[in-house]
Design an enzyme around this catalytic site. Structure first.
Site, PDB file in Angstrom:
ATOM      1  CG  HIS A 256      10.672  -0.545  11.393  1.00 51.45           C
ATOM      2  ND1 HIS A 256      11.584  -1.605  11.828  1.00 51.45           N
ATOM      3  CD2 HIS A 256      10.767  -0.814  10.078  1.00 51.45           C
ATOM      4  CE1 HIS A 256      12.050  -2.348  11.228  1.00 51.45           C
ATOM      5  NE2 HIS A 256      11.579  -2.083   9.850  1.00 51.45           N
TER       6      HIS A 256
ATOM      7  CE  LYS B  66      13.370 -11.908   5.893  1.00 47.75           C
ATOM      8  NZ  LYS B  66      12.761 -10.475   5.577  1.00 47.75           N
TER       9      LYS B  66
ATOM     10  NE  ARG C 114      15.513   1.456   4.065  1.00 47.56           N
ATOM     11  CZ  ARG C 114      15.656   0.111   4.299  1.00 47.56           C
ATOM     12  NH1 ARG C 114      16.324  -0.432   5.349  1.00 47.56           N
ATOM     13  NH2 ARG C 114      15.236  -0.661   3.348  1.00 47.56           N
TER      14      ARG C 114
ATOM     15  CB  SER D 192      15.552  -5.394  10.826  1.00 50.12           C
ATOM     16  OG  SER D 192      14.583  -4.738  11.146  1.00 50.12           O
TER      17      SER D 192
HETATM   18  O1  PNS Z   1      10.192  -5.766   6.214  1.00 50.90           O
HETATM   19  P1  PNS Z   1      10.130  -6.072   5.167  1.00 50.90           P
HETATM   20  O2  PNS Z   1      10.341  -7.687   5.084  1.00 50.90           O
HETATM   21  O3  PNS Z   1      10.871  -5.502   4.076  1.00 50.90           O
HETATM   22  O4  PNS Z   1       8.318  -6.165   4.660  1.00 50.90           O
HETATM   23  C1  PNS Z   1       7.905  -6.736   3.345  1.00 50.90           C
HETATM   24  C2  PNS Z   1       6.393  -6.724   3.354  1.00 50.90           C
HETATM   25  C3  PNS Z   1       5.857  -7.596   4.693  1.00 50.90           C
HETATM   26  C4  PNS Z   1       5.867  -5.393   3.526  1.00 50.90           C
HETATM   27  C5  PNS Z   1       6.013  -7.321   2.143  1.00 50.90           C
HETATM   28  O5  PNS Z   1       6.974  -8.574   1.921  1.00 50.90           O
HETATM   29  C6  PNS Z   1       4.561  -7.610   1.922  1.00 50.90           C
HETATM   30  O6  PNS Z   1       3.484  -7.142   1.847  1.00 50.90           O
HETATM   31  N1  PNS Z   1       4.092  -9.286   2.152  1.00 50.90           N
HETATM   32  C7  PNS Z   1       3.014  -9.805   2.256  1.00 50.90           C
HETATM   33  C8  PNS Z   1       2.653 -10.423   1.098  1.00 50.90           C
HETATM   34  C9  PNS Z   1       2.144  -9.878  -0.029  1.00 50.90           C
HETATM   35  O7  PNS Z   1       1.293  -9.345   0.012  1.00 50.90           O
HETATM   36  N2  PNS Z   1       2.897  -9.963  -1.312  1.00 50.90           N
HETATM   37  C10 PNS Z   1       2.594  -9.459  -2.533  1.00 50.90           C
HETATM   38  C11 PNS Z   1       3.039  -7.996  -2.485  1.00 50.90           C
HETATM   39  S1  PNS Z   1       2.818  -7.185  -4.087  1.00 50.90           S
END
Ligand code: PNS
Length: 161
Positions: free
Chosen positions: A17, A41, A90, A127
């Site tokens: 990150h 979660k 990645r 993570s």
């Molecule tokens: O570290 P992660 O859990 O892979 O991050 C995922 C994240 C937070 C980037 C993604 O789940 C997100 O943007 N969530 C916010 C909710 C949202 O906007 N959902 C619609 C996405 S198109």
């Protein structure tokens, strides 16, 4: 001012990150590291703990700020006047879902998503894997900042793991 966001769960933040954040910080005037508040979660660290660890880990970057958000990322971007989302890729396996989200986010508000290719040193790093390995006594030194390592060991000891 060109502003970008690096969103994620950061449970906990890894050097993968931080590599993406520091590269985003070299491209934009201001980068917000935004921690998703997701009550559905299960997480190892609270949002406040994750924010504190991120602040410490990004303290060297004057143009990086740490925040949290719930709901849609596009709404957070609109509220903060952020026009770009920066994500690390990645491997090909990341691509399908990331592309889907990028296209949906762009359709919702026009926000752009920029993908940065992960440093090969960290291409296997996540993570979840760090937590899994640490839970069973594996050594994750060098994959997360030392302060995170210490706090993770405390958490896991509290949980009897
Ligand atoms: O570290 P992660 O859990 O892979 O991050 C995922 C994240 C937070 C980037 C993604 O789940 C997100 O943007 N969530 C916010 C909710 C949202 O906007 N959902 C619609 C996405 S198109």
């Amino acid at each position: 001012m060109r502003k970008a966001v690096c969103p994620g769960s950061f449970d906990p933040v890894t050097f993968g990150h931080l590599d993406i954040v520091s590269r985003a910080a070299s491209l934009f005037d201001e980068v917000t590291v935004a921690v998703l508040i997701n009550k559905r979660k299960a997480s190892l660290f609270t949002v406040d703990e994750r924010i504190e660890m991120l602040k410490e880990a990004t303290a060297d970057h004057e143009n990086v700020v740490v925040d949290a958000f719930h709901g849609l990322l596009v709404d957070f971007c609109r509220e903060k006047q952020i026009s770009a989302i920066v994500k690390g890729l990645r491997a090909v396996s990341d691509f399908d879902y990331e592309l889907q989200m990028a296209q949906m986010n762009n359709r919702l508000t026009g926000v752009e998503t920029l993908f940065v290719s992960t440093n090969p040193l960290y291409s296997y790093l996540s993570s979840s894997l760090v937590k899994d390995v640490a839970t069973y006594g594996g050594d994750v030194t060098g994959l997360v900042p030392d302060a995170v390592l210490e706090q993770m060991n405390v958490k896991l000891a509290e949980r009897g793991q």
